[in-house]
Design an enzyme around this catalytic site. Structure first.
Site, PDB file in Angstrom:
ATOM      1  CB  ALA A   1      -0.316  -0.379   1.307  1.00  0.00           C
TER       2      ALA A   1
ATOM      3  N   GLY B   1       0.638  -5.359   0.376  1.00  0.00           N
ATOM      4  CA  GLY B   1      -0.503  -5.201  -0.786  1.00  0.00           C
ATOM      5  C   GLY B   1      -0.506  -5.985  -1.835  1.00  0.00           C
TER       6      GLY B   1
ATOM      7  CD  GLU C   1      -2.442  -8.110   2.196  1.00  0.00           C
ATOM      8  OE1 GLU C   1      -2.108  -6.745   2.146  1.00  0.00           O
ATOM      9  OE2 GLU C   1      -2.853  -8.022   3.398  1.00  0.00           O
TER      10      GLU C   1
ATOM     11  CD  GLU D   1       1.457  -5.617   5.150  1.00  0.00           C
ATOM     12  OE1 GLU D   1       1.981  -6.840   5.126  1.00  0.00           O
ATOM     13  OE2 GLU D   1       0.381  -5.856   4.130  1.00  0.00           O
TER      14      GLU D   1
HETATM   15  N1  CAA Z   1       4.194   3.857  -0.381  1.00  0.00           N
HETATM   16  C1  CAA Z   1       5.175   4.616  -0.641  1.00  0.00           C
HETATM   17  N2  CAA Z   1       6.377   4.793  -0.995  1.00  0.00           N
HETATM   18  C2  CAA Z   1       6.896   4.408  -1.358  1.00  0.00           C
HETATM   19  C3  CAA Z   1       6.797   2.774  -0.511  1.00  0.00           C
HETATM   20  C4  CAA Z   1       5.530   2.660  -0.073  1.00  0.00           C
HETATM   21  N3  CAA Z   1       5.441   1.367  -0.015  1.00  0.00           N
HETATM   22  N4  CAA Z   1       7.911   1.656  -0.387  1.00  0.00           N
HETATM   23  C5  CAA Z   1       9.015   2.259  -1.491  1.00  0.00           C
HETATM   24  N5  CAA Z   1       8.099   4.276  -1.465  1.00  0.00           N
HETATM   25  C6  CAA Z   1       9.079   5.126  -2.306  1.00  0.00           C
HETATM   26  C7  CAA Z   1      10.206   6.014  -0.898  1.00  0.00           C
HETATM   27  O1  CAA Z   1       9.317   6.386  -0.312  1.00  0.00           O
HETATM   28  C8  CAA Z   1      10.743   6.167  -2.377  1.00  0.00           C
HETATM   29  O2  CAA Z   1      10.973   7.217  -2.122  1.00  0.00           O
HETATM   30  P1  CAA Z   1      11.492   8.662  -1.901  1.00  0.00           P
HETATM   31  O3  CAA Z   1      11.982   8.476  -3.701  1.00  0.00           O
HETATM   32  O4  CAA Z   1      10.789  10.141  -2.601  1.00  0.00           O
HETATM   33  O5  CAA Z   1      12.514   8.859  -0.857  1.00  0.00           O
HETATM   34  C9  CAA Z   1      11.048   5.768  -2.808  1.00  0.00           C
HETATM   35  O6  CAA Z   1       9.827   4.642  -3.201  1.00  0.00           O
HETATM   36  C10 CAA Z   1      12.013   4.308  -3.209  1.00  0.00           C
HETATM   37  O7  CAA Z   1      11.833   3.801  -2.068  1.00  0.00           O
HETATM   38  P2  CAA Z   1      13.869   3.145  -1.341  1.00  0.00           P
HETATM   39  O8  CAA Z   1      14.480   4.229  -1.371  1.00  0.00           O
HETATM   40  O9  CAA Z   1      13.182   2.903   0.238  1.00  0.00           O
HETATM   41  O10 CAA Z   1      13.944   1.900  -2.473  1.00  0.00           O
HETATM   42  P3  CAA Z   1      14.687   0.645  -2.156  1.00  0.00           P
HETATM   43  O11 CAA Z   1      15.152   0.233  -3.482  1.00  0.00           O
HETATM   44  O12 CAA Z   1      15.338   0.631  -0.980  1.00  0.00           O
HETATM   45  O13 CAA Z   1      13.692  -0.349  -1.391  1.00  0.00           O
HETATM   46  C11 CAA Z   1      11.598  -1.399  -0.595  1.00  0.00           C
HETATM   47  C12 CAA Z   1      12.851  -0.887  -2.136  1.00  0.00           C
HETATM   48  C13 CAA Z   1      12.461  -2.573  -0.086  1.00  0.00           C
HETATM   49  C14 CAA Z   1      10.392  -1.568  -1.399  1.00  0.00           C
HETATM   50  C15 CAA Z   1      11.274   0.476   0.788  1.00  0.00           C
HETATM   51  O14 CAA Z   1      10.868   1.072  -0.447  1.00  0.00           O
HETATM   52  C16 CAA Z   1      10.029  -0.665   1.443  1.00  0.00           C
HETATM   53  O15 CAA Z   1      10.562  -1.711   2.248  1.00  0.00           O
HETATM   54  N6  CAA Z   1       8.666   0.018   1.029  1.00  0.00           N
HETATM   55  C17 CAA Z   1       7.753  -0.135   2.179  1.00  0.00           C
HETATM   56  C18 CAA Z   1       7.738  -1.151   1.414  1.00  0.00           C
HETATM   57  C19 CAA Z   1       6.037  -1.272   2.421  1.00  0.00           C
HETATM   58  O16 CAA Z   1       6.179  -1.299   4.144  1.00  0.00           O
HETATM   59  N7  CAA Z   1       5.038  -1.877   1.873  1.00  0.00           N
HETATM   60  C20 CAA Z   1       3.924  -2.431   3.770  1.00  0.00           C
HETATM   61  C21 CAA Z   1       3.075  -0.919   2.914  1.00  0.00           C
HETATM   62  S1  CAA Z   1       1.436  -1.490   4.165  1.00  0.00           S
HETATM   63  C22 CAA Z   1       0.321  -2.403   3.466  1.00  0.00           C
HETATM   64  O17 CAA Z   1       0.683  -2.496   2.213  1.00  0.00           O
HETATM   65  C23 CAA Z   1      -0.330  -3.018   3.775  1.00  0.00           C
HETATM   66  C24 CAA Z   1      -1.963  -3.128   3.660  1.00  0.00           C
HETATM   67  O18 CAA Z   1      -2.246  -3.699   1.966  1.00  0.00           O
HETATM   68  C25 CAA Z   1      -2.967  -1.564   3.954  1.00  0.00           C
END
Ligand code: CAA
Length: 260
Positions: free
Chosen positions: A68, A111, A114, A134
């Site tokens: 998400a 997500g 999922e 999450e």
């Molecule tokens: N939402 C919004 N923006 C995101 C994102 C997300 N889930 N994942 C990455 N981004 C953005 C980052 O904020 C970053 O933006 P900026 O360049 O503006 O700073 C850009 O994408 C690149 O991200 P990273 O620098 O972190 O990239 P990376 O290659 O080093 O890492 C990653 C990639 C491992 C996917 C890491 O970004 C990460 O851990 N992301 C979050 C993953 C997460 O927690 N997902 C769960 C969300 S909650 C959910 O999904 C539950 C639900 O259904 C309700």
């Protein structure tokens, strides 16, 4: 298909096959409300189109989806509305009656995982990384992750990943039965299309009933667990820890959880 889709690329690379490509590379294909709504709309149109017999869902050759959209979820004022809109789109994906093939490269998280698990066949690259992170944001999966990951991996592994947020690779995903097959990263798209072609050549009626029957075997007891998951997810929507987890991610720091 209308050209008004912004977050989704839509094409038909072969007869009877529709390909939906999540297209927010700047946000690692994070599934914001708009993207999910577009996905749902594209599936509604595919459902009604007799020419379309199989749908491939992919994030392209680098990443499937990072879950998400954390930025969208961090707005406390709109959290409940966002959550409801998301659920409506998830319902459409869940109810889609034609075969869905996921082509997964790179991160397939939250997500995103999922979404992959809602697909009927998952072709993963050897570069794929799966996870339900999450918990690191003070949240839990909200679109069936706790139920479907447990059904796929068994309790011991699902608990490890849901409670720790740790990622796991393609080999483990294959060994545990989360994915249908693993191929070299650069072969994922071609293999997914090949499988989609094999599927699309079959009787649409038989496909629909086969999907329904297999799904019944794996999901008959799911409804109760989904309700429990939804209630738990809603409890966390207004928690301080969730606010802190989301803020910490955006501020690139370690969260300080207080248990409130
Ligand atoms: N939402 C919004 N923006 C995101 C994102 C997300 N889930 N994942 C990455 N981004 C953005 C980052 O904020 C970053 O933006 P900026 O360049 O503006 O700073 C850009 O994408 C690149 O991200 P990273 O620098 O972190 O990239 P990376 O290659 O080093 O890492 C990653 C990639 C491992 C996917 C890491 O970004 C990460 O851990 N992301 C979050 C993953 C997460 O927690 N997902 C769960 C969300 S909650 C959910 O999904 C539950 C639900 O259904 C309700």
């Amino acid at each position: 298909m209308p050209s008004s889709f912004q977050d989704l690329l839509i094409d038909s690379p072969a007869p009877h096959i529709l390909r939906l490509t999540l297209n927010r590379p700047e946000a690692r294909n994070a599934l914001r409300v708009q993207l999910l709504a577009e996905l749902a709309e594209a599936l509604r149109q595919a459902e009604a189109d007799d020419q379309m017999r199989c749908v491939v869902v992919t994030g392209g050759p680098k990443i499937f989806a990072a879950g998400a959209d954390v930025r969208e979820m961090a707005d406390v004022a709109t959290a409940a509305a966002v959550s409801e809109q998301r659920q409506a789109s998830w319902r459409t994906v869940h109810d889609f009656s034609k075969p869905l093939v996921a082509a997964v490269n790179g991160y397939c998280l939250g997500g995103g995982n999922e979404l992959a698990m809602l697909c009927d066949v998952i072709v993963a690259g050897d570069d794929a990384q799966f996870g339900q992170p999450e918990i690191k944001l003070g949240m839990i999966p909200g679109a069936g992750g706790t139920q479907r990951l447990t059904a796929a991996l068994g309790k011991a592994k699902a608990m490890k990943f849901v409670l720790s947020g740790e990622f796991f690779g393609a080999a483990e995903a294959l060994a545990t039965g989360l994915v249908s097959e693993v191929v070299a990263a650069d072969k994922v798209q071609a293999r997914a299309l090949e499988l989609a072609g094999l599927i699309a050549a079959k009787s649409p009626l038989a496909l629909r009933l086969a999907k329904e029957a297999v799904r019944h075997a794996s999901e008959a007891k799911l409804a109760e667990g989904m309700l429990l998951e939804r209630q738990a997810f809603n409890v966390l929507l207004t928690s301080d820890d969730r606010r802190e987890g989301l803020a910490a991610f955006l501020e690139k720091r370690t969260p300080n959880f207080k248990g409130r």
